[in-house]
Write a protein that holds these residues in place. Sequence first.
Motif, mmCIF file in Angstrom:
data_model
loop_
_atom_site.group_PDB
_atom_site.id
_atom_site.type_symbol
_atom_site.label_atom_id
_atom_site.label_comp_id
_atom_site.label_asym_id
_atom_site.label_seq_id
_atom_site.Cartn_x
_atom_site.Cartn_y
_atom_site.Cartn_z
ATOM 1 N N ARG A 2 0.774 -1.319 -0.050
ATOM 2 C CA ARG A 2 0.062 0.059 -0.095
ATOM 3 C C ARG A 2 0.844 1.310 -0.155
ATOM 4 N N ASP A 3 0.619 2.338 -0.979
ATOM 5 C CA ASP A 3 1.309 3.350 -0.963
ATOM 6 C C ASP A 3 1.268 4.240 0.321
ATOM 7 N N TYR A 4 2.268 5.437 0.562
ATOM 8 C CA TYR A 4 2.117 6.038 1.511
ATOM 9 C C TYR A 4 0.669 6.985 1.647
ATOM 10 N N ASP A 5 0.595 7.540 0.397
ATOM 11 C CA ASP A 5 -0.686 8.460 0.401
ATOM 12 C C ASP A 5 -2.015 7.768 0.881
ATOM 13 N N SER A 6 -2.204 6.213 0.404
ATOM 14 C CA SER A 6 -3.163 5.297 1.077
ATOM 15 C C SER A 6 -3.008 5.474 2.704
ATOM 16 N N SER A 7 -2.034 5.189 2.961
ATOM 17 C CA SER A 7 -1.735 4.831 4.374
ATOM 18 C C SER A 7 -2.108 6.096 5.205
ATOM 19 N N VAL A 8 -1.970 7.240 4.976
ATOM 20 C CA VAL A 8 -2.172 8.434 5.721
ATOM 21 C C VAL A 8 -3.366 9.234 5.231
ATOM 22 N N ALA A 9 -4.264 8.879 4.565
ATOM 23 C CA ALA A 9 -5.521 9.216 3.972
ATOM 24 C C ALA A 9 -6.314 9.568 4.987
ATOM 25 N N PHE A 10 -6.410 8.837 6.226
ATOM 26 C CA PHE A 10 -7.376 9.068 7.132
ATOM 27 C C PHE A 10 -6.986 10.598 8.052
ATOM 28 N N LEU A 11 -5.976 11.035 7.873
ATOM 29 C CA LEU A 11 -5.670 12.340 8.265
ATOM 30 C C LEU A 11 -6.478 13.193 7.574
ATOM 31 N N TRP A 14 -6.760 19.095 4.588
ATOM 32 C CA TRP A 14 -6.277 20.362 5.263
ATOM 33 C C TRP A 14 -6.794 20.550 6.905
ATOM 34 N N GLY A 15 -6.198 19.398 7.408
ATOM 35 C CA GLY A 15 -6.363 19.588 9.106
ATOM 36 C C GLY A 15 -5.214 20.695 9.448
ATOM 37 N N ARG A 16 -5.491 20.719 10.941
ATOM 38 C CA ARG A 16 -4.648 21.584 11.519
ATOM 39 C C ARG A 16 -2.947 21.225 11.398
ATOM 40 N N PHE A 17 -2.831 19.828 11.143
ATOM 41 C CA PHE A 17 -1.210 19.554 11.021
ATOM 42 C C PHE A 17 -0.965 20.210 9.628
ATOM 43 N N GLN A 18 -1.702 19.757 8.811
ATOM 44 C CA GLN A 18 -1.297 20.310 7.302
ATOM 45 C C GLN A 18 -1.176 21.678 7.073
ATOM 46 N N LEU A 19 -2.110 22.296 7.837
ATOM 47 C CA LEU A 19 -2.010 23.983 7.580
ATOM 48 C C LEU A 19 -0.712 24.325 8.340
ATOM 49 N N MET A 20 -0.321 23.912 9.536
ATOM 50 C CA MET A 20 0.933 24.283 10.111
ATOM 51 C C MET A 20 2.168 24.082 9.573
ATOM 52 N N ALA A 294 4.938 7.332 14.841
ATOM 53 C CA ALA A 294 4.902 8.615 15.892
ATOM 54 C C ALA A 294 4.430 9.868 15.269
ATOM 55 N N ILE A 295 4.930 10.462 14.179
ATOM 56 C CA ILE A 295 4.899 11.503 13.450
ATOM 57 C C ILE A 295 3.395 11.687 13.058
ATOM 58 N N VAL A 296 2.833 10.535 12.157
ATOM 59 C CA VAL A 296 1.718 10.594 12.002
ATOM 60 C C VAL A 296 0.528 10.532 12.808
ATOM 61 N N ARG A 297 0.636 9.959 14.040
ATOM 62 C CA ARG A 297 -0.218 9.775 15.248
ATOM 63 C C ARG A 297 -0.296 11.174 15.707
ATOM 64 N N LYS A 298 0.881 11.703 15.786
ATOM 65 C CA LYS A 298 0.803 13.240 16.350
ATOM 66 C C LYS A 298 -0.046 13.932 15.626
ATOM 67 N N ALA A 299 0.163 13.698 14.335
ATOM 68 C CA ALA A 299 -0.732 14.551 13.308
ATOM 69 C C ALA A 299 -2.096 14.262 13.345
ATOM 70 N N ALA A 300 -2.401 13.007 13.690
ATOM 71 C CA ALA A 300 -3.926 12.596 13.744
ATOM 72 C C ALA A 300 -4.617 13.371 14.990
ATOM 73 N N LYS A 301 -3.754 13.392 15.960
ATOM 74 C CA LYS A 301 -4.117 14.037 17.379
ATOM 75 C C LYS A 301 -4.342 15.348 17.107
ATOM 76 N N MET A 302 -3.578 16.128 16.277
ATOM 77 C CA MET A 302 -3.816 17.577 15.958
ATOM 78 C C MET A 302 -5.015 17.721 15.016
ATOM 79 N N ASN A 303 -5.391 16.705 14.205
ATOM 80 C CA ASN A 303 -6.297 16.979 13.293
ATOM 81 C C ASN A 303 -7.762 16.323 13.828
ATOM 82 N N ARG A 304 -7.434 15.842 15.294
ATOM 83 C CA ARG A 304 -8.624 15.005 15.803
ATOM 84 C C ARG A 304 -9.439 13.775 15.277
ATOM 85 N N VAL A 305 -8.566 13.160 14.632
ATOM 86 C CA VAL A 305 -8.982 11.851 14.008
ATOM 87 C C VAL A 305 -8.478 10.841 14.583
ATOM 88 N N VAL A 306 -8.917 9.516 14.502
ATOM 89 C CA VAL A 306 -8.482 8.281 15.081
ATOM 90 C C VAL A 306 -7.587 7.675 13.943
#
Length: 548
Positions: A2-11, A14-20, A294-306
């Motif tokens: 599975r490619d990277y984009d599909s793996s982090v699609a749940f983020l 344009w969440g808070r993490f991406q805007l930052m 760990a980075i992606v989980r921190k991003a998920a927390k900032m974006n308030r997604v699981v």
Amino acid sequence: MRDYDSSVAFLGTWGRFQLMVFFLLCSTILPNGTGSFSLVFITDTPQHRCQIPDANLSHEWQQAAVPLKVVDGELQPNGCRRYRLDLLRNFSANGLLPGRDVNLSSLEQEDCADGWVYSTDVYQSTVVSQFDLVCSQHWKQPLTATIFFLGVLVGSFFSGVLADRFGRKPVLFATLIIQAVFSLAQIAAPSWEVFCLLLFCSGLGNISNYVSCYVLGTEILTGNARVAYASTGVCLGFAFGYMTLPLFAYFLRSWKTLTLAIALPGFFYIPLWWILPESPMWLLSQGRVTEAEAIVRKAAKMNRVVAPEKIFLNSMSHSEEWPVERYNVLDLLKNRSVAITTILLCWVWFALSVCYYGLSLNTSQLHSDPYISCFLSAVVEVPAYASCSLAIRYLPRRLAVVAVFITMGLALFSIQLVPPSILGLAVALEMLGKFGATAGTSLLFAFTAELYPTGLRNTASGICVMVSRTGSCIAPFVVQLNIFFKYLPYITLGALAMLSILATIFLPESFRSPLPESLEQMQKRKSVTCPSVFRRKISKSVVVESPL
């Protein structure tokens, strides 16, 4: 897999993490816009004339001691010659007056043995006036800019290799600090030679941090955020920095205070080290899956997604780790299709760089006020980047780059057809050429990043930028071709643009394709589409392998 984009699609996109990440990375580009073209003001040559000692000369002979010459149809003082002072002292002692009693045109002249007097109407001081880079030393003035771009060239190569080896984030911040420290040190340079050495070191970090920042954001962001960042964000950051340069230069007329104002903001980015993340995609390419998650989980927390329990999975086995892909610069040449892609890209980068810097140096003379000239040259980049954003979003990459070269080539070839009485049209065509060169540069950054796998992306971008710097080094000499024929620089640049069209159509297409994560995926890009009459010949030599 599975490619990277599909793996982090749940983020999301344009969440808070991406805007930052988007705005902080774009802010780090501002010093590039000011630093890249600060030499326009710092190394400009002010009006000057020979120093005339006051001793034993009357006021009339003081005024007449410097001969006049015709420059652009106007009489101006000769900046490198004066009448022999021993003769003038004799005339002054005998009460003879210039013009009435003595024919000045018959007097013998000499060099400026006592130095020069520089006009302060535009600048309080420049590097030229500081180190007397005029007359017999005039060759040092353009060489100064060449030395800076040589530093950029070397830095572009090594920073790309280092970023692929040690990470995007360390190289980004290291090059920011290098640029700031050595720019600041230039103020204390005791000689031109030391100044050039410090300028070279400053150049090592100037565009290198731009490339690292560009790749870092491209790999972290996905979807529309990636497109906006690649096509608009970093480019507008550069343009806004470029537009602030004439504002700083207008109020800070001394080259030392201007350099200080340009260097200091680089230190303000140090706290971002603890805010901006490393590229998860690069971490995965190094087998550091835990850190990437760990980075992606921190991003998920900032974006308030699981976040899912296991983010980066292999499609064949949930327990298998993300494979490690390690490359070096030689991998760009080992495979035939990859080598051809790299060579073609390098040529296109080179041609665009010659056109961009050649037109930028020439447009600085569009107005008698250098601050207005610089601002006009910077402003035209904003609509260029805006149009590039639309092109990246909706047009295939090859088509967009070819359109840019056609626009630029036709505009530059057409300048020689404009009657001298319609100066405004010639200026408009030249600005259209600058528009095309700017848009093409932005397109190429996105195109290059999309073609190469994660482990080679920064190296390939660095190599291409390094080759393009050779173009920036020779651009001043292309502009000087006007001494042979007024329109020869435009013809040369237009020819480069047209020749680059042929190279562009042989490149693989990356439009709406996920970023490759290995050389195998890169080689599966669709082959070039050519007229059928040439298809058989091309297929035997330069076709990129296609899954179809």
